[in-house]
Design a protein around this motif. Structure first.
Motif, PDB file in Angstrom:
ATOM      1  N   ALA A   1      -6.355 -20.283  -1.660  1.00 48.63           N
ATOM      2  CA  ALA A   1      -7.372 -19.972  -0.660  1.00 48.63           C
ATOM      3  C   ALA A   1      -8.286 -21.154  -0.452  1.00 48.63           C
ATOM      4  N   LYS A   2      -8.698 -21.353   0.807  1.00 53.22           N
ATOM      5  CA  LYS A   2      -9.554 -22.481   1.116  1.00 53.22           C
ATOM      6  C   LYS A   2     -11.018 -22.074   1.192  1.00 53.22           C
ATOM      7  N   SER A   3     -11.284 -20.781   1.397  1.00 49.64           N
ATOM      8  CA  SER A   3     -12.672 -20.308   1.471  1.00 49.64           C
ATOM      9  C   SER A   3     -12.674 -18.804   1.269  1.00 49.64           C
ATOM     10  N   SER A   4     -13.851 -18.223   1.291  1.00 52.11           N
ATOM     11  CA  SER A   4     -13.978 -16.776   1.128  1.00 52.11           C
ATOM     12  C   SER A   4     -13.835 -16.042   2.452  1.00 52.11           C
ATOM     13  N   ARG A   5     -13.603 -16.769   3.495  1.00 48.53           N
ATOM     14  CA  ARG A   5     -13.459 -16.164   4.815  1.00 48.53           C
ATOM     15  C   ARG A   5     -12.220 -15.266   4.858  1.00 48.53           C
ATOM     16  N   THR A   6     -12.288 -14.199   5.635  1.00 47.96           N
ATOM     17  CA  THR A   6     -11.163 -13.273   5.779  1.00 47.96           C
ATOM     18  C   THR A   6     -10.308 -13.701   6.971  1.00 47.96           C
ATOM     19  N   TYR A   7      -9.000 -13.771   6.737  1.00 51.12           N
ATOM     20  CA  TYR A   7      -8.075 -14.173   7.798  1.00 51.12           C
ATOM     21  C   TYR A   7      -7.113 -13.023   8.112  1.00 51.12           C
ATOM     22  N   LYS A   8      -6.574 -13.056   9.301  1.00 49.11           N
ATOM     23  CA  LYS A   8      -5.682 -11.992   9.749  1.00 49.11           C
ATOM     24  C   LYS A   8      -4.388 -11.988   8.956  1.00 49.11           C
ATOM     25  N   TYR A   9      -3.872 -13.183   8.640  1.00 43.40           N
ATOM     26  CA  TYR A   9      -2.633 -13.297   7.894  1.00 43.40           C
ATOM     27  C   TYR A   9      -2.866 -14.195   6.680  1.00 43.40           C
ATOM     28  N   GLY A  10      -2.898 -13.611   5.509  1.00 49.07           N
ATOM     29  CA  GLY A  10      -3.058 -14.403   4.301  1.00 49.07           C
ATOM     30  C   GLY A  10      -4.487 -14.831   4.057  1.00 49.07           C
ATOM     31  N   ASN A  11      -4.624 -15.930   3.311  1.00 48.76           N
ATOM     32  CA  ASN A  11      -5.959 -16.375   2.887  1.00 48.76           C
ATOM     33  C   ASN A  11      -6.397 -17.677   3.535  1.00 48.76           C
ATOM     34  N   GLN A  12      -5.765 -18.049   4.658  1.00 48.82           N
ATOM     35  CA  GLN A  12      -6.123 -19.276   5.371  1.00 48.82           C
ATOM     36  C   GLN A  12      -5.623 -19.167   6.806  1.00 48.82           C
ATOM     37  N   PRO A  13      -6.037 -20.073   7.702  1.00 49.84           N
ATOM     38  CA  PRO A  13      -5.565 -20.031   9.093  1.00 49.84           C
ATOM     39  C   PRO A  13      -4.043 -20.076   9.155  1.00 49.84           C
ATOM     40  N   ILE A  14      -3.464 -19.288  10.041  1.00 46.63           N
ATOM     41  CA  ILE A  14      -2.008 -19.202  10.138  1.00 46.63           C
ATOM     42  C   ILE A  14      -1.387 -20.547  10.523  1.00 46.63           C
ATOM     43  N   ARG A  15      -2.138 -21.399  11.249  1.00 48.63           N
ATOM     44  CA  ARG A  15      -1.590 -22.707  11.641  1.00 48.63           C
ATOM     45  C   ARG A  15      -1.340 -23.584  10.416  1.00 48.63           C
ATOM     46  N   ILE A  16      -2.109 -23.384   9.348  1.00 46.95           N
ATOM     47  CA  ILE A  16      -1.893 -24.129   8.117  1.00 46.95           C
ATOM     48  C   ILE A  16      -0.738 -23.517   7.334  1.00 46.95           C
ATOM     49  N   THR A  17      -0.668 -22.200   7.324  1.00 46.88           N
ATOM     50  CA  THR A  17       0.403 -21.501   6.616  1.00 46.88           C
ATOM     51  C   THR A  17       1.776 -21.873   7.168  1.00 46.88           C
ATOM     52  N   THR A  18       1.888 -22.005   8.501  1.00 48.15           N
ATOM     53  CA  THR A  18       3.191 -22.328   9.094  1.00 48.15           C
ATOM     54  C   THR A  18       3.724 -23.657   8.573  1.00 48.15           C
ATOM     55  N   VAL A  19       2.831 -24.636   8.411  1.00 43.62           N
ATOM     56  CA  VAL A  19       3.252 -25.939   7.897  1.00 43.62           C
ATOM     57  C   VAL A  19       3.693 -25.816   6.437  1.00 43.62           C
ATOM     58  N   GLN A  20       2.960 -25.063   5.654  1.00 46.89           N
ATOM     59  CA  GLN A  20       3.311 -24.890   4.250  1.00 46.89           C
ATOM     60  C   GLN A  20       4.642 -24.170   4.094  1.00 46.89           C
ATOM     61  N   VAL A  21       4.898 -23.182   4.943  1.00 45.90           N
ATOM     62  CA  VAL A  21       6.176 -22.470   4.911  1.00 45.90           C
ATOM     63  C   VAL A  21       7.311 -23.444   5.214  1.00 45.90           C
ATOM     64  N   LEU A  22       7.120 -24.256   6.253  1.00 42.80           N
ATOM     65  CA  LEU A  22       8.136 -25.232   6.635  1.00 42.80           C
ATOM     66  C   LEU A  22       8.413 -26.226   5.506  1.00 42.80           C
ATOM     67  N   GLU A  23       7.353 -26.668   4.856  1.00 40.12           N
ATOM     68  CA  GLU A  23       7.494 -27.679   3.807  1.00 40.12           C
ATOM     69  C   GLU A  23       8.054 -27.107   2.509  1.00 40.12           C
ATOM     70  N   GLU A  24       7.544 -25.952   2.109  1.00 38.08           N
ATOM     71  CA  GLU A  24       7.878 -25.421   0.792  1.00 38.08           C
ATOM     72  C   GLU A  24       9.147 -24.569   0.771  1.00 38.08           C
ATOM     73  N   LEU A  25       9.434 -23.897   1.862  1.00 41.32           N
ATOM     74  CA  LEU A  25      10.585 -22.990   1.878  1.00 41.32           C
ATOM     75  C   LEU A  25      11.797 -23.538   2.619  1.00 41.32           C
ATOM     76  N   PHE A  26      11.559 -24.489   3.536  1.00 39.32           N
ATOM     77  CA  PHE A  26      12.674 -25.031   4.328  1.00 39.32           C
ATOM     78  C   PHE A  26      12.930 -26.512   4.041  1.00 39.32           C
ATOM     79  N   GLY A  27      12.329 -27.039   2.993  1.00 35.08           N
ATOM     80  CA  GLY A  27      12.598 -28.411   2.594  1.00 35.08           C
ATOM     81  C   GLY A  27      12.030 -29.460   3.520  1.00 35.08           C
ATOM     82  N   GLY A  28      11.069 -29.098   4.376  1.00 37.15           N
ATOM     83  CA  GLY A  28      10.410 -30.089   5.222  1.00 37.15           C
ATOM     84  C   GLY A  28      10.929 -30.190   6.633  1.00 37.15           C
ATOM     85  N   ALA A  29      11.884 -29.325   7.032  1.00 39.37           N
ATOM     86  CA  ALA A  29      12.404 -29.375   8.403  1.00 39.37           C
ATOM     87  C   ALA A  29      12.960 -28.002   8.782  1.00 39.37           C
ATOM     88  N   ALA A  30      12.525 -27.487   9.929  1.00 39.02           N
ATOM     89  CA  ALA A  30      12.987 -26.173  10.372  1.00 39.02           C
ATOM     90  C   ALA A  30      12.645 -25.987  11.841  1.00 39.02           C
TER      91      ALA A  30
END
Length: 243
Positions: free
Chosen positions: A3-32
């Motif tokens: 989590a980056k802050s105590s703010r409440t987000y609609k999806y997860g614990n951070q802005p979805i635009r940041i989550t999409t990059v992390q998903v791409l990097e961590e689950l798809f090996g950096g390209a998807a």
């Protein structure tokens, strides 16, 4: 994903635009593709309805992303100190989004044009700028510089080892070619944005095999002939003998 802050987000614990990059990097090996990331996010968040593609583009250095305020600040992607550098994370190749690497994808910048519109463009490399400067000199001056330059190219250490080529050789060879491939004799296939014909300078005897970085050992080729010279069989002859 921390989590980056105590703010409440609609999806997860951070802005979805940041989550999409992390998903791409961590689950798809950096390209998807956006579709691949979208399928995962819909499985993770049953009520997920955000536009995955836009959430990737907002972080993509070679896309128009000025819809968002934090991408309306002039910056280069190599400026690690910029307050919005965290959004310079991806590079789009066709329909594939991949983790952005300056050494692979080049340096990009966000800038405001004369009409006040926010745009993006690739920053020219030091070598490209040196070639442009060399091309603005007269052929006589270039020859004087070439006469004093070492024909043995210097090696510079980057991510990989490459030869540091003379921009004066490139500029002089392109001038002599006059917009026409010196092998197939056809006109350059297209012109650059500045109106100059697109040809590539190739060393007849490769630098890696001991060839000189000289006008006599270089030739201007169209992309087809250049690829054939590297990956096929193409017998090249000297086209730029000194006067």
């Amino acid at each position: 994903m921390a989590a980056k802050s105590s703010r409440t987000y609609k999806y997860g614990n951070q802005p979805i635009r940041i989550t999409t990059v992390q998903v791409l990097e961590e689950l798809f090996g950096g390209a998807a593709t956006a579709a691949q990331v979208d399928v995962y996010l819909r499985g993770l968040y049953p009520n997920y309805k955000d536009d995955t593609r836009l959430n990737l583009i907002v972080n993509t250095v070679n896309c128009n992303r000025s819809y968002w305020s934090f991408n309306k600040t002039a910056r280069r992607t190599d400026d690690l100190t910029h307050r919005h550098h965290e959004y310079d994370r991806l590079f789009k190749r066709g329909n594939i989004f991949e983790i952005y690497q300056p050494s692979v994808h080049g340096v990009w910048e966000i800038y405001k044009d004369l009409q006040g519109k926010w745009c993006y463009r690739q920053v020219k490399s030091e070598f490209e700028e040196a070639i442009e400067a060399a091309a603005k000199l007269s052929s006589t001056i270039r020859k004087q510089i070439l006469a004093t330059e070492s024909k043995t190219p210097k090696l510079t250490e980057v991510t990989t080892r490459v030869y540091k080529r003379s921009p004066y050789v490139v500029a002089e060879v392109l001038l002599r070619a006059n917009g026409r491939c010196q092998n197939c004799k056809l006109d350059a296939p297209f012109r650059r944005e500045d109106g100059t014909p697109f040809l590539e300078v190739h060393h007849i005897e490769w630098l890696s095999k001991g060839g000189d970085d000289s006008v006599e050992n270089a030739i201007a080729l169209c992309p087809n002939c250049h690829r054939q010279a590297h990956y096929g069989v193409l017998e090249l002859t000297t086209a730029n003998k000194q006067d």
